[in-house]
Structure formats: C-alpha cells, structure tokens
Design a protein around this motif. Structure first.
Motif, PDB file in Angstrom:
ATOM      1  N   TYR A  66       0.734  -1.304  -0.098  1.00 56.76           N
ATOM      2  CA  TYR A  66       0.114   0.458  -0.025  1.00 56.76           C
ATOM      3  C   TYR A  66       0.978   1.117   0.118  1.00 56.76           C
ATOM      4  O   TYR A  66       1.941   0.897   0.646  1.00 56.76           O
ATOM      5  N   SER A  67       0.391   2.738  -0.657  1.00 57.53           N
ATOM      6  CA  SER A  67       0.387   3.512  -0.634  1.00 57.53           C
ATOM      7  C   SER A  67       0.034   4.937   0.412  1.00 57.53           C
ATOM      8  O   SER A  67      -1.408   4.946  -0.016  1.00 57.53           O
ATOM      9  N   LEU A  68       0.399   5.167   1.280  1.00 54.35           N
ATOM     10  CA  LEU A  68      -0.517   6.734   1.409  1.00 54.35           C
ATOM     11  C   LEU A  68       0.875   7.749   2.146  1.00 54.35           C
ATOM     12  O   LEU A  68       1.682   7.450   3.052  1.00 54.35           O
ATOM     13  N   GLY A  69       0.149   9.245   1.606  1.00 53.57           N
ATOM     14  CA  GLY A  69       1.213  10.377   2.146  1.00 53.57           C
ATOM     15  C   GLY A  69       3.146  10.292   1.972  1.00 53.57           C
ATOM     16  O   GLY A  69       3.484  10.212   2.391  1.00 53.57           O
ATOM     17  N   CYS A 128       4.224   7.132   2.167  1.00 55.47           N
ATOM     18  CA  CYS A 128       4.704   5.989   2.436  1.00 55.47           C
ATOM     19  C   CYS A 128       4.525   5.077   1.356  1.00 55.47           C
ATOM     20  O   CYS A 128       3.337   5.118   1.364  1.00 55.47           O
ATOM     21  N   GLU A 129       5.311   4.497   1.443  1.00 55.88           N
ATOM     22  CA  GLU A 129       5.055   3.222   0.213  1.00 55.88           C
ATOM     23  C   GLU A 129       5.679   1.752   1.367  1.00 55.88           C
ATOM     24  O   GLU A 129       6.779   1.868   1.801  1.00 55.88           O
ATOM     25  N   SER A 178       5.399  -2.646   0.434  1.00 58.17           N
ATOM     26  CA  SER A 178       5.089  -3.655  -0.658  1.00 58.17           C
ATOM     27  C   SER A 178       6.370  -4.866  -0.714  1.00 58.17           C
ATOM     28  O   SER A 178       7.307  -4.702   0.334  1.00 58.17           O
TER      29      SER A 178
END
Length: 336
Positions: A131-134, A136-137, A139
């Motif tokens: 997931y990727s948010l703000g 920040c990723e 994986s």
C-alpha cells in the motif's frame, strides 16, 4: 454417513519435512540454486510458532520455516506457505506480508517467502502485498507455485523422479474426486502402484505411500479394497520386502484404538452394551489388519465379561503380528 475429509495439511507438512530440498528443486529452482547444500537446513518450528502466534490470521499446519545458508555465506530464512483449502483466502497476501515482517522483526534475519496454491480457482494467483499513503510505500513480492498448472503437465509428472511430482498428482486427484470416492480409490491405487514401477527403494516407497494414503482419505470399505489390491500386487511380483500396508495397518489400528477407547468410556454405564461393543471393535481391528476372524476367536471373546481384559485384547489387536498369536494370548486371558 461419516463425512470423508481429505487430509491435505498433515500430508503437505510431512512432505515438506521429509523432502525440503526436493521441494525447492521442483517448485522454486532459482531459490534452490542460491543455497549451499553442504550445510544442512534447519527446521525452525519453535520460531514459526512464535511468528504465527501474534498474528490475527489463521495458522496453517503445513506452513514451514527453514534456516539455510547461501553460497555467498549469508544466513537466511525460507518461509513456506501452503494454501490448500477448497476456496481462496481473501487476506492471503496480507498474511504473507505479516509473517514476513514478523520473521524479520523478531529475529532480524533476511526472509524469503514462498507460496504454494492448491486451491481450485485458476485465476486466483496472489503474488504481492502493499500500500502507499502520504508518500510512504510498503510492498512485498513473493514467488508462487499454482498446483492447477500441473494438470496440463501430467506426463511430465509421471516421468519425474522428484517426490513432489507424485505428491502433486495425489493432491490434484484428491481435489478432483471430492464427490466420487470410488474414482479416488482407483486413482490412489494407480499412484501407489506407480511407486513400485518407478524402481524406488523400500524406504522411499513406504514414505511416499504414507503421504499419499494420508492425503487421499477413503471410507473403510474402499480402503480395504485398496489394501487387497496392493497385497495381491505384491504377491504376484514376489516383492522382496514387507508391504507398507503392514505399517499402515498398525497406524490405522492405533487411530481406531483411540476412538474406541472414547466410545467404551461413554458406554461404561451400560455394561452389557459396552462389552459387546468392545468385542465388536476388537474383531473389526483384527479383520482390518489380519483378515477374517475365526469362529473360535469370536467364541473366546464372548466368554470375556471384564472390560479391562477386553481393553487389553484391543491393544493387542492393534499390534499383534498374526491371528494365531492373538488366539494364543486370548486363550491365556480366558483361562485365568
């Protein structure tokens, strides 16, 4: 009618424990090439339990964790997940990620996560989580092996000398015969007979025999039919070693004995019924292991009216080598 449930979990766990290197050779050859096989891999059951204990996802019996050393001298962990349920798991990718990061978090070892998918949905092929948010990723990508892919490679499986070729064949045919146990018995016989045709040693035959038998569960009548086929086959070929069916019978007898003990305990208050049930169970175990029970053995059992003696006879029925040996012990018990 008692429902017959295939035993995938324990069969795969036993196969992975017995044939770890063959597993990597068969499914993940690129990973196999990285490992220094002069150093013996270590199974990490205790560490795996700690990793899975803190996870909210379901623990699978077949999941395995191994410590290995690479050719470049690095120590890494190989975390194997076997997903063998009839339906796909919605949160499987998340479980892969959780186990991976917990392995690293708890022990600070590089982790290689591998997945075997034994379900029945051809289009379900999870191989990544993230997931990727703000900005920040997160994986994780992981290699998978889809067992359904081997249905179109059946001839390749038949000609392979890797034990996992046979195990995959057993898995696929167990899945395919869920609603047709007579057909499962036929395929089970075909696969077991194929063990002899491959020119394997006694030890190799017995180990694979047990895995196939445990996975491809059959009702008692069909299992007995299978055992008769195997015995006849070995007699015709004049096999130079003891049939694995003998060891199988002992193991099954122990399982039956445990179930019988529980049943006798429930019936203890109904002494007459419990006595007859105990006699019937003893005869059933003897017949399943050693063949038809004679009338004199039946008559001698009928003379015993002590449950503790019958319990001893039941334990003997599970392990005795012949009906004659059982008869001698029974005559001794009834003469006391």
């Amino acid at each position: 009618m008692k429902e017959i449930t295939a035993n995938y979990d324990e069969s795969w766990k036993e196969a992975l424990t017995e044939y770890f290197e063959s597993f990597l050779t068969f499914f993940f050859p690129e990973v196999h090439k990285l490992i220094d096989w002069t150093q013996t891999p270590q199974s990490l059951d205790k560490e795996l339990q700690e990793i899975t204990a803190s996870s909210e996802t379901d623990k699978r019996i077949a999941d395995q964790l191994y410590q290995v050393w690479l050719l470049d001298k690095r120590e890494v962990w190989i975390l194997i997940h076997v997903e063998i349920q009839s339906q796909y798991e919605v949160y499987f990718e998340q479980r892969m990620y959780i186990y991976n990061y917990r392995s690293f978090d708890l022990y600070h070892k590089p982790v290689v996560s591998l997945a075997v998918l034994g379900d029945e949905r051809n289009n379900w092929r999870p191989s990544a989580y993230g997931y990727s948010l703000g900005g920040c990723e997160v994986s994780l990508k992981f290699p998978i092996a889809k067992l359904l892919d081997y249905e179109s490679r059946w001839q390749e499986l038949e000609s392979s000398d890797n034990p996992f070729a046979i195990i995959v064949m057993a898995h696929l045919k167990t899945k395919a015969t869920t609603r047709n146990l007579s057909e499962r018995e036929q395929w089970k016989w075909t696969l077991i007979r194929g063990l002899y045709d491959r020119g394997l040693t006694k030890e190799q035959i017995v180990k694979l025999f047990k895995i196939i038998d445990k996975m491809m569960t059959l009702p008692e009548q069909l299992q007995r039919k299978l055992v008769n086929k195997i015995n006849s086959f070995e007699e015709e070929r004049k096999m130079p070693f003891i049939s694995p069916t003998e060891e199988l019978a002992i193991e099954r007898g122990k399982e039956i004995g445990k179930e019988i003990g529980k049943e006798i305990g429930k019936e203890i208050g109904k002494e007459i019924g419990a006595l007859q049930k105990a006699r019937d169970y003893i005869k059933a175990v003897l017949q399943a292991r050693l063949g038809e029970v004679s009338l004199d053995i039946t008559a001698s059992l009928a003379q015993i009216s002590n449950l503790s003696i019958l319990d001893e006879m039941l334990k003997l029925a599970v392990t005795v080598n012949s009906l004659d040996d059982f008869k001698q012990a029974l005559e001794l018990a009834t003469s006391k």
